[in-house]
Design a protein around this motif. Structure first.
Motif, mmCIF file in Angstrom:
data_model
loop_
_atom_site.group_PDB
_atom_site.id
_atom_site.type_symbol
_atom_site.label_atom_id
_atom_site.label_comp_id
_atom_site.label_asym_id
_atom_site.label_seq_id
_atom_site.Cartn_x
_atom_site.Cartn_y
_atom_site.Cartn_z
ATOM 1 N N THR A 628 0.896 -1.218 -0.062
ATOM 2 C CA THR A 628 0.225 -0.014 -0.122
ATOM 3 C C THR A 628 0.771 1.205 0.017
ATOM 4 O O THR A 628 2.038 1.319 0.393
ATOM 5 C CB THR A 628 -0.795 0.099 1.308
ATOM 6 O OG1 THR A 628 -0.212 -0.122 2.478
ATOM 7 C CG2 THR A 628 -1.992 -0.972 1.119
ATOM 8 N N HIS A 629 0.384 2.193 -0.726
ATOM 9 C CA HIS A 629 0.790 3.667 -0.428
ATOM 10 C C HIS A 629 0.107 4.537 0.410
ATOM 11 O O HIS A 629 -1.354 4.535 0.319
ATOM 12 C CB HIS A 629 0.946 4.210 -2.081
ATOM 13 C CG HIS A 629 2.230 3.887 -2.749
ATOM 14 N ND1 HIS A 629 2.333 4.008 -3.907
ATOM 15 C CD2 HIS A 629 3.406 3.475 -2.276
ATOM 16 C CE1 HIS A 629 3.425 3.830 -4.375
ATOM 17 N NE2 HIS A 629 4.134 3.290 -3.268
ATOM 18 N N TYR A 630 0.636 5.189 1.148
ATOM 19 C CA TYR A 630 -0.147 6.246 2.040
ATOM 20 C C TYR A 630 0.589 7.707 1.657
ATOM 21 O O TYR A 630 1.747 7.844 1.995
ATOM 22 C CB TYR A 630 0.263 5.853 3.582
ATOM 23 C CG TYR A 630 -0.003 4.672 3.923
ATOM 24 C CD1 TYR A 630 -1.249 3.874 3.572
ATOM 25 C CD2 TYR A 630 0.626 3.839 5.132
ATOM 26 C CE1 TYR A 630 -1.872 2.661 4.040
ATOM 27 C CE2 TYR A 630 0.156 2.810 5.620
ATOM 28 C CZ TYR A 630 -0.921 2.003 4.773
ATOM 29 O OH TYR A 630 -1.390 0.684 5.403
ATOM 30 N N ASP A 631 -0.363 8.543 1.311
ATOM 31 C CA ASP A 631 0.126 9.731 0.905
ATOM 32 C C ASP A 631 -0.837 11.014 1.480
ATOM 33 O O ASP A 631 -2.072 10.691 1.655
ATOM 34 C CB ASP A 631 -0.091 9.977 -0.731
ATOM 35 C CG ASP A 631 0.954 9.005 -1.336
ATOM 36 O OD1 ASP A 631 2.211 8.827 -1.053
ATOM 37 O OD2 ASP A 631 0.577 8.481 -2.274
ATOM 38 N N LEU A 632 -0.111 12.108 2.002
ATOM 39 C CA LEU A 632 -0.769 13.286 2.338
ATOM 40 C C LEU A 632 -0.445 14.252 1.290
ATOM 41 O O LEU A 632 0.656 14.583 0.985
ATOM 42 C CB LEU A 632 -0.421 13.578 3.544
ATOM 43 C CG LEU A 632 -1.412 14.626 4.254
ATOM 44 C CD1 LEU A 632 -2.529 14.027 4.468
ATOM 45 C CD2 LEU A 632 -0.504 15.169 5.720
ATOM 46 N N MET A 633 -1.478 14.845 0.572
ATOM 47 C CA MET A 633 -1.404 15.719 -0.564
ATOM 48 C C MET A 633 -2.247 17.019 -0.487
ATOM 49 O O MET A 633 -3.120 17.115 0.337
ATOM 50 C CB MET A 633 -1.857 14.987 -1.788
ATOM 51 C CG MET A 633 -1.359 13.605 -2.220
ATOM 52 S SD MET A 633 -1.982 12.722 -3.619
ATOM 53 C CE MET A 633 -3.777 12.816 -3.351
ATOM 54 N N SER A 634 -1.656 17.873 -1.353
ATOM 55 C CA SER A 634 -2.057 19.238 -1.247
ATOM 56 C C SER A 634 -3.111 18.977 -2.246
ATOM 57 O O SER A 634 -3.281 18.261 -2.797
ATOM 58 C CB SER A 634 -0.952 20.179 -1.739
ATOM 59 O OG SER A 634 -0.357 19.888 -2.766
ATOM 60 N N ALA A 635 -3.987 20.190 -2.295
ATOM 61 C CA ALA A 635 -5.221 20.280 -3.208
ATOM 62 C C ALA A 635 -4.491 20.138 -4.759
ATOM 63 O O ALA A 635 -5.252 19.797 -5.479
ATOM 64 C CB ALA A 635 -5.937 21.701 -3.202
ATOM 65 N N ASN A 636 -3.197 20.570 -5.266
ATOM 66 C CA ASN A 636 -2.976 20.395 -6.654
ATOM 67 C C ASN A 636 -2.489 19.060 -6.875
ATOM 68 O O ASN A 636 -1.653 18.786 -7.701
ATOM 69 C CB ASN A 636 -1.935 21.540 -6.972
ATOM 70 C CG ASN A 636 -0.584 21.248 -5.932
ATOM 71 O OD1 ASN A 636 -0.522 20.604 -5.335
ATOM 72 N ND2 ASN A 636 0.164 22.535 -6.243
ATOM 73 N N GLY A 637 -2.261 18.263 -6.021
ATOM 74 C CA GLY A 637 -1.845 16.796 -5.928
ATOM 75 C C GLY A 637 -0.647 16.560 -5.668
ATOM 76 O O GLY A 637 -0.078 15.299 -5.765
ATOM 77 N N SER A 638 0.079 17.434 -5.293
ATOM 78 C CA SER A 638 1.566 17.148 -4.797
ATOM 79 C C SER A 638 1.638 16.558 -3.287
ATOM 80 O O SER A 638 0.981 17.047 -2.377
ATOM 81 C CB SER A 638 2.427 18.403 -5.066
ATOM 82 O OG SER A 638 1.797 19.401 -4.059
ATOM 83 N N ARG A 639 2.459 15.772 -3.226
ATOM 84 C CA ARG A 639 2.803 14.940 -1.881
ATOM 85 C C ARG A 639 3.479 15.912 -1.024
ATOM 86 O O ARG A 639 4.584 16.525 -1.034
ATOM 87 C CB ARG A 639 3.600 13.750 -2.208
ATOM 88 C CG ARG A 639 2.895 12.605 -2.764
ATOM 89 C CD ARG A 639 3.866 11.367 -2.807
ATOM 90 N NE ARG A 639 3.392 10.342 -3.564
ATOM 91 C CZ ARG A 639 3.635 9.908 -4.455
ATOM 92 N NH1 ARG A 639 4.649 10.566 -5.211
ATOM 93 N NH2 ARG A 639 3.104 8.985 -5.430
#
Length: 764
Positions: A628-639
């Motif tokens: 699994t990948h866990y990501d926290l992203m900004s509104a523009n999709g950048s991690r």
């Protein structure tokens, strides 16, 4: 001489007269049958019968019934028939249920509980010991030898648990006398139409002996056309130029097999309509008429011409999920902003056909019950759908709103629709495999001179997504694996690479719709590096429990001296390497993950246990590098922060009622997730987090993706991602709107992306 012949004829007539009443007595109902019956000796199958046991078709029919119960019907000598309940037992039921793919039987019924069957009563006085592979291997009076009536038709109730990996499903299919009509086609008469697929207009012809025959158009109605178009995969019909066809057909020699057809328009097969066949000795089978011709409107997926000003639209609030082929899948409907499923109570071909036509396909070929196309995860919106067949949408049909007590997702309804013949399978083939479902992929291409020939595909960028398209194009089900080296399938004389850089999304109908290099560019151009596929009739489907993530999220400041193992497994952000170990701490966003297998086959690691990697720090094996990948992203999709979890323990934490656990990590056990089970990664185990030490307060999107590299085959990758709106104030964290990637409507997904404060990263 003539006298002796007359005597022989007279003797034969007398014998026939004595024999005929005896035969009739065996099939005629008798009120004193139980008292007067004379049992015949039970027969055991011959070797030839045993060799055919694998080909015996069994189905459950009748009403009212669930998908795992019904009247037993057998297909023998081209005809469906029933079994008499005399001497029937739970042993017989066990054999039949296992033949249908259920683990065992829980009971059996007598006296036509599911209604009277039609046609033959194929077996009587059946006596199984319970271990036979097929009912025809049990003792009985023999095929067709019965003194029962259909008042005594036997039924079975099977345990609602499938045999693992069993392919054939219990379907409510087109139960009509297809012996009357073996096949139906449209014969195009315009030269241009013959070269284009699909064929949408032409003379209606039915298979007859070794050729094709026509249908007289006297009394032909638009309802007949509607049924024919539906059979051939088209949702709608168009007006046809009768004068043109009349002039053309007057110069043709026609053979009329059917004199008249009287469909209601709701039938799913022409054979289900009242038919009047032409008399063999009639002087004119179609006096004053000509051969019937129809014109059909294809759905948007199958339209070849872009010249139409107004293209037909398909439904935006009904969809099919989890199917391997075009036009099949679990039925899901949109209510409000969330997708849900349909319960299979009273699910039939009429309701299934409404769904199919609504989505741009023809009528339904099969109505499937019991979650045979995988189980959904969201709400169940409909139960006891009762379409008549002419409705424009399933939402126009009467149905019941249900509660969780009425239905579970193991009862999700599904369909297989009739789709037009596109000839896509003619331009691709598999060679060298052990079975027809695997091999090196070869495509048919034309050179500069227009000469067609077979060629290979470069395997350098080949993946599961491309394999999915190949398997779908060939009608071979799901992609089990995309293979980049095929030296072990080298049995063809085709050695030239003709395609490279093939890149598909996975939803295309054929490879021709995928991207590829204009000019061949393949570093490994030898035939042994050509692309290959392994297809399968069943596969897994993993889905994350989104509400559980939302319920279990919290922040922990964990001391560095407790994170050595996590650092070794690369579960911390890059700045952790610069920390003053073992002093200080890392801020971790923690949550639980519960991953369900809602597919039709177990999820197992791609690598065998011989290649699993032992990690001494945590004392476990990694069967997949990244699960699994866990990501926290900004509104523009950048991690802004990320984490990952290797599948250090794929096992069955718990299962649905009636499903047994199969996989356990202890003692170097097998790893995997059984169908109907889930693997729970608790919030308090290592690497079950995202390191947010360097993240500023604000609004973000939390994204979790299962099987991110698509190493293991699944029926649906669109539901592998889960998203949540995440609010972090520097001390606490909140998650909102957690949902699977395809669970919301498009409008709701747009609203999710515009969550307040997310665009400017400010906390409201």
């Amino acid at each position: 001489m003539q006298k002796s012949r007359r005597r022989q004829q007279l003797a034969c007539s007398l014998l026939f007269g004595l024999w005929l009443p005896c035969c009739l007595a065996q099939t005629t109902p008798s009120s004193t049958r139980a008292a007067t019956r004379t049992p015949s000796p039970l027969s055991t199958p011959s070797p030839s019968a045993q060799s055919q046991s694998a080909r015996l078709k069994v189905r459950l029919s009748g009403y009212p019934r669930k998908h795992n119960e019904g009247r037993v019907e057998l297909f023998h000598q081209g005809e469906w028939g029933t079994i008499c309940d005399d001497d029937f037992s739970i042993h017989n039921a066990n054999v039949l249920c296992r033949h249908l793919g259920f683990v065992s039987a829980t009971g059996w019924t007598h006296s036509a509980k599911y209604g009277k069957g039609q046609g033959k009563i194929w077996l009587d006085n059946v006596q199984c010991n319970g271990g036979e592979k097929s009912i025809e291997l049990c003792k009985s009076r023999g095929w067709g030898n019965s003194d029962c009536t259909h008042d005594e038709d036997a039924g079975v109730v099977c345990q609602d648990e499938r045999i693992p990996g069993f392919v054939d499903s219990n379907v409510i299919d087109t139960q009509v006398d297809e012996n009357k009509i073996d096949g139906v086609r449209l014969r195009p008469v315009v030269a241009m139409s013959r070269k284009k697929l699909p064929i949408t207009e032409g003379v209606v012809e039915v298979k007859h002996r070794d050729g094709w025959a026509q249908i007289c158009d006297l009394g032909w109605t638009i309802k007949n056309t509607h049924v024919v178009c539906g059979m051939l995969g088209f949702p709608h019909e168009r007006k046809v130029n009768k004068n043109f066809y009349k002039l053309y057909l007057e110069r043709q020699k026609n053979h009329f097999l059917i004199h008249s057809v009287a469909c209601l328009g709701t039938e799913v097969h022409l054979a289900a309509c009242p038919l009047e066949f032409s008399r063999p000795n009639a002087t004119s089978a179609c006096r004053g008429g000509t051969a019937a011709a129809v014109s059909c409107m294809p759905g948007p997926l199958f339209m070849q011409s872009n010249g139409l000003k107004k293209k037909p639209k398909t439904s935006s609030n009904v969809r099919l999920k989890g199917g391997a082929r075009v036009g099949e899948g679990r039925v899901e409907v949109l209510k409000g902003s969330e997708w849900g499923t349909v319960c299979d109570d009273r699910w039939n071909l009429q309701s299934a056909s409404v769904v199919c036509r609504e989505l741009g396909f023809g009528s339904a070929r099969e109505a499937l019950t019991g979650g045979r196309m995988g189980q959904g995860m969201g709400p169940i919106y409909m139960n006891e759908v009762k379409c008549l067949g002419q409705e424009k949408s399933i939402w126009n049909c009467p149905f019941k709103n249900i509660t969780s007590e009425d239905c579970q997702h193991v009862e999700d309804a599904a369909v297989r629709c009739n789709v037009p013949h596109m000839g896509l399978e003619d331009s691709i083939r598999l060679t060298g495999g052990r079975t027809r479902s695997e091999g090196r992929v070869e495509v048919l291409r034309s050179d500069a001179n227009g000469t067609q020939g077979w060629g290979l595909i470069c395997g350098e960028t080949w993946s599961t997504k491309e394999a999915m398209v190949v398997c779908r194009q060939l009608g071979l089900g799901y992609a089990n694996q995309g293979v980049q080296e095929t030296w072990y399938w080298d049995s063809s004389n085709v050695t030239e690479m003709v395609l490279s850089g093939v890149k598909c999304t996975g939803s295309e109908m054929s490879l021709s719709q995928c991207q590829h290099h204009r000019a061949l560019s393949c570093q490994k151009a030898a035939a042994k590096f050509a692309a290959g596929v392994i297809c399968s009739d069943t596969t897994s489907d993993l889905v994350l429990n989104a509400p559980l993530v939302q319920q279990t999220v919290y922040i922990e400041d964990r001391p560095l001296h407790m994170l050595y193992c996590a650092a070794e497994e690369d579960c911390l952000s890059k700045s952790a390497a610069k920390a003053n170990w073992p002093y200080g701490h890392r801020r971790l966003l923690r949550f639980s993950s519960q991953i369900h297998n809602i597919g039709r086959a177990d999820f197992k690691p791609k690598a065998g246990r011989h290649s699993w990697v032992w990690h001494a720090c945590h004392g476990h094996y990694h069967s997949m590098d990244i699960f699994t990948h866990y990501d926290l992203m900004s509104a523009n999709g950048s991690r802004v922060a990320e984490g990952h979890k290797a599948s250090f323990c794929l096992e069955d934490s718990d299962c649905q009622e009636g499903v047994s656990k199969r996989y356990e990590c202890a003692n170097f056990g097998d790893q995997g997730i059984t169908v109907g089970c889930w693997d729970l990664y608790r919030h308090d185990i290592d690497c079950q987090w995202i390191d947010i030490t360097d993240v500023r307060p604000g609004n973000y999107i939390l994204q979790i993706v299962i099987n991110p590299n698509q190493e293991v085959s699944e029926s649906d990758f669109t539901n592998n991602a889960m998203k949540c709106n995440c609010k972090y104030d520097g001390h606490r964290v909140w998650l909102h709107n957690c949902h699977i990637g395809d669970a919301f409507s498009e409008e709701a997904e747009r609203r999710f992306e515009k969550y307040p404060g997310q665009l400017n990263n400010l906390i409201p």
